[in-house]
Design an enzyme around this catalytic site. Structure first.
Site, PDB file in Angstrom:
ATOM      1  N   GLU A 216       0.862  -1.175   0.000  1.00 18.53           N
ATOM      2  CA  GLU A 216       0.000   0.000   0.000  1.00 18.53           C
ATOM      3  C   GLU A 216       0.904   1.232   0.000  1.00 18.53           C
ATOM      4  O   GLU A 216       1.589   1.516   0.985  1.00 18.53           O
ATOM      5  CB  GLU A 216      -0.921  -0.050   1.225  1.00 18.53           C
ATOM      6  CG  GLU A 216      -1.952   1.045   1.261  1.00 18.53           C
ATOM      7  CD  GLU A 216      -2.740   1.182  -0.034  1.00 18.53           C
ATOM      8  OE1 GLU A 216      -3.279   0.175  -0.526  1.00 18.53           O
ATOM      9  OE2 GLU A 216      -2.806   2.307  -0.568  1.00 18.53           O
TER      10      GLU A 216
ATOM     11  N   CYS B  64       4.974  -2.237  -8.350  1.00 15.64           N
ATOM     12  CA  CYS B  64       3.600  -1.856  -7.997  1.00 15.64           C
ATOM     13  C   CYS B  64       3.586  -0.649  -7.047  1.00 15.64           C
ATOM     14  O   CYS B  64       3.884   0.456  -7.482  1.00 15.64           O
ATOM     15  CB  CYS B  64       2.850  -3.060  -7.452  1.00 15.64           C
ATOM     16  SG  CYS B  64       1.076  -2.882  -7.669  1.00 15.64           S
TER      17      CYS B  64
ATOM     18  N   ARG C 227      -2.699   5.609 -10.065  1.00 19.85           N
ATOM     19  CA  ARG C 227      -2.905   4.460  -9.161  1.00 19.85           C
ATOM     20  C   ARG C 227      -4.194   3.717  -9.504  1.00 19.85           C
ATOM     21  O   ARG C 227      -5.118   4.299 -10.051  1.00 19.85           O
ATOM     22  CB  ARG C 227      -2.994   4.946  -7.708  1.00 19.85           C
ATOM     23  CG  ARG C 227      -1.691   5.499  -7.186  1.00 19.85           C
ATOM     24  CD  ARG C 227      -1.858   6.051  -5.788  1.00 19.85           C
ATOM     25  NE  ARG C 227      -2.235   5.014  -4.842  1.00 19.85           N
ATOM     26  CZ  ARG C 227      -2.685   5.254  -3.612  1.00 19.85           C
ATOM     27  NH1 ARG C 227      -2.827   6.497  -3.191  1.00 19.85           N
ATOM     28  NH2 ARG C 227      -2.996   4.263  -2.806  1.00 19.85           N
TER      29      ARG C 227
ATOM     30  N   ILE D 183      -1.990  -6.579  -9.500  1.00 22.63           N
ATOM     31  CA  ILE D 183      -2.879  -6.544  -8.333  1.00 22.63           C
ATOM     32  C   ILE D 183      -3.162  -5.082  -7.982  1.00 22.63           C
ATOM     33  O   ILE D 183      -2.272  -4.373  -7.511  1.00 22.63           O
ATOM     34  CB  ILE D 183      -2.237  -7.262  -7.127  1.00 22.63           C
ATOM     35  CG1 ILE D 183      -1.902  -8.717  -7.488  1.00 22.63           C
ATOM     36  CG2 ILE D 183      -3.178  -7.207  -5.911  1.00 22.63           C
ATOM     37  CD1 ILE D 183      -1.085  -9.454  -6.454  1.00 22.63           C
TER      38      ILE D 183
ATOM     39  N   HIS E 159       3.940  -7.696 -10.428  1.00 26.53           N
ATOM     40  CA  HIS E 159       4.659  -8.316  -9.300  1.00 26.53           C
ATOM     41  C   HIS E 159       5.585  -9.444  -9.747  1.00 26.53           C
ATOM     42  O   HIS E 159       5.188 -10.625  -9.692  1.00 26.53           O
ATOM     43  CB  HIS E 159       3.639  -8.891  -8.306  1.00 26.53           C
ATOM     44  CG  HIS E 159       2.920  -7.855  -7.511  1.00 26.53           C
ATOM     45  ND1 HIS E 159       3.272  -7.515  -6.232  1.00 26.53           N
ATOM     46  CD2 HIS E 159       1.862  -7.069  -7.826  1.00 26.53           C
ATOM     47  CE1 HIS E 159       2.466  -6.577  -5.779  1.00 26.53           C
ATOM     48  NE2 HIS E 159       1.594  -6.284  -6.732  1.00 26.53           N
TER      49      HIS E 159
ATOM     50  N   GLU F 270       7.875 -10.834  -8.190  1.00 22.50           N
ATOM     51  CA  GLU F 270       8.168 -11.734  -7.062  1.00 22.50           C
ATOM     52  C   GLU F 270       7.065 -12.782  -6.865  1.00 22.50           C
ATOM     53  O   GLU F 270       7.221 -13.697  -6.071  1.00 22.50           O
ATOM     54  CB  GLU F 270       8.376 -10.912  -5.775  1.00 22.50           C
ATOM     55  CG  GLU F 270       7.125 -10.379  -5.101  1.00 22.50           C
ATOM     56  CD  GLU F 270       6.437  -9.227  -5.831  1.00 22.50           C
ATOM     57  OE1 GLU F 270       6.867  -8.851  -6.940  1.00 22.50           O
ATOM     58  OE2 GLU F 270       5.437  -8.713  -5.290  1.00 22.50           O
TER      59      GLU F 270
HETATM   60  N1  GLN Z   1      -3.063  -0.081  -5.206  1.00 21.82           N
HETATM   61  C1  GLN Z   1      -1.880  -0.039  -4.399  1.00 21.82           C
HETATM   62  C2  GLN Z   1      -1.470   1.401  -4.110  1.00 21.82           C
HETATM   63  O1  GLN Z   1      -1.965   2.304  -4.677  1.00 21.82           O
HETATM   64  C3  GLN Z   1      -0.740  -0.771  -5.063  1.00 21.82           C
HETATM   65  C4  GLN Z   1      -1.077  -2.214  -5.177  1.00 21.82           C
HETATM   66  C5  GLN Z   1       0.086  -3.143  -5.106  1.00 21.82           C
HETATM   67  O2  GLN Z   1       1.201  -2.769  -4.734  1.00 21.82           O
HETATM   68  N2  GLN Z   1      -0.169  -4.382  -5.389  1.00 21.82           N
HETATM   69  O3  GLN Z   1      -0.625   1.610  -3.281  1.00 21.82           O
END
Ligand code: GLN
Length: 198
Positions: free
Chosen positions: A54, A85, A111, A140, A176, A178
């Site tokens: 996050e 991400c 985002r 994700i 991702h 990983e």
């Molecule tokens: N939606 C998340 C954000 O804005 C990022 C999602 C993720 O790292 N998988 O921070």
């Protein structure tokens, strides 16, 4: 077995998010690794991964506990930094609708760009720097890069949207790496770290 990456010390920012998954990938690549849970650990690394999670939380806590200046100093010293991400969101110089966080890469980012119903999906990507074989991108609640300024190069696109970029020592992906068994993206990043370390 001789391993090229053995002597590298790569940090994974350990504030929040997919920390252990990146550590697993680094282990499989044979690189030295450390989960960075104290800002001072940043001063002694050959490279840093900022994981998904996050971005608001990672941003807030990294500012509060003195990580941000040290990460900026690493970037200025030419040390490689890989944001995945939420990590990509942290690196961007411009964020749609909010202030940037680390503001290190010449990219603009939106985002949660794929909307709710598609919060999570996988897609085969063509990433020429990783070879011809398609690369499985795990998205994700992923961001997209809506524009790239001079200095940053596009590494991958998905449905016409930019999803991976490199700008000198900085590397970023919306997805991702990983969370797959494909180690090519981590190996590519470790190659950047090795070049800098010799
Ligand atoms: N939606 C998340 C954000 O804005 C990022 C999602 C993720 O790292 N998988 O921070």
């Amino acid at each position: 077995m001789f391993n090229l990456f053995r002597d590298l010390r790569i940090g994974v920012l350990g504030i929040q998010g997919a920390v252990s998954e990146h550590i697993e990938s680094l282990k499989k690549c044979g690189a030295g690794y450390v989960a960075v849970r104290k800002a001072a650990l940043l001063d002694d690394l050959d490279g840093l991964i900022i994981p998904g999670g996050e971005s608001t939380t990672i941003g807030r806590l990294s500012g509060l506990y003195g990580y941000q200046d040290r990460i900026s100093a690493m970037a200025a010293a030419g040390k490689p930094i890989f944001g995945t991400c939420a990590g990509l969101i942290l690196l961007a110089r411009e964020l749609e609708g909010q202030d940037p966080i680390l503001a290190l890469m010449s990219i603009k980012v939106r985002r949660n760009a794929f909307g709710r119903q598609k919060e999570s999906f996988e897609a085969d990507l063509q990433i020429p720097v990783l070879g011809e074989e398609p690369y499985c991108g795990v998205f994700i609640r992923a961001p997209i890069i809506t524009s790239v300024q001079e200095g940053a190069g596009v590494l991958a696109q998905f449905q016409g949207q930019i999803v991976a970029v490199r700008e000198n020592n900085l590397l970023a992906a919306s997805f991702h790496p990983e969370l797959t068994d494909d180690l090519r993206f981590h190996n590519y990043f470790l190659g950047m770290a090795l070049q800098k370390a010799v």
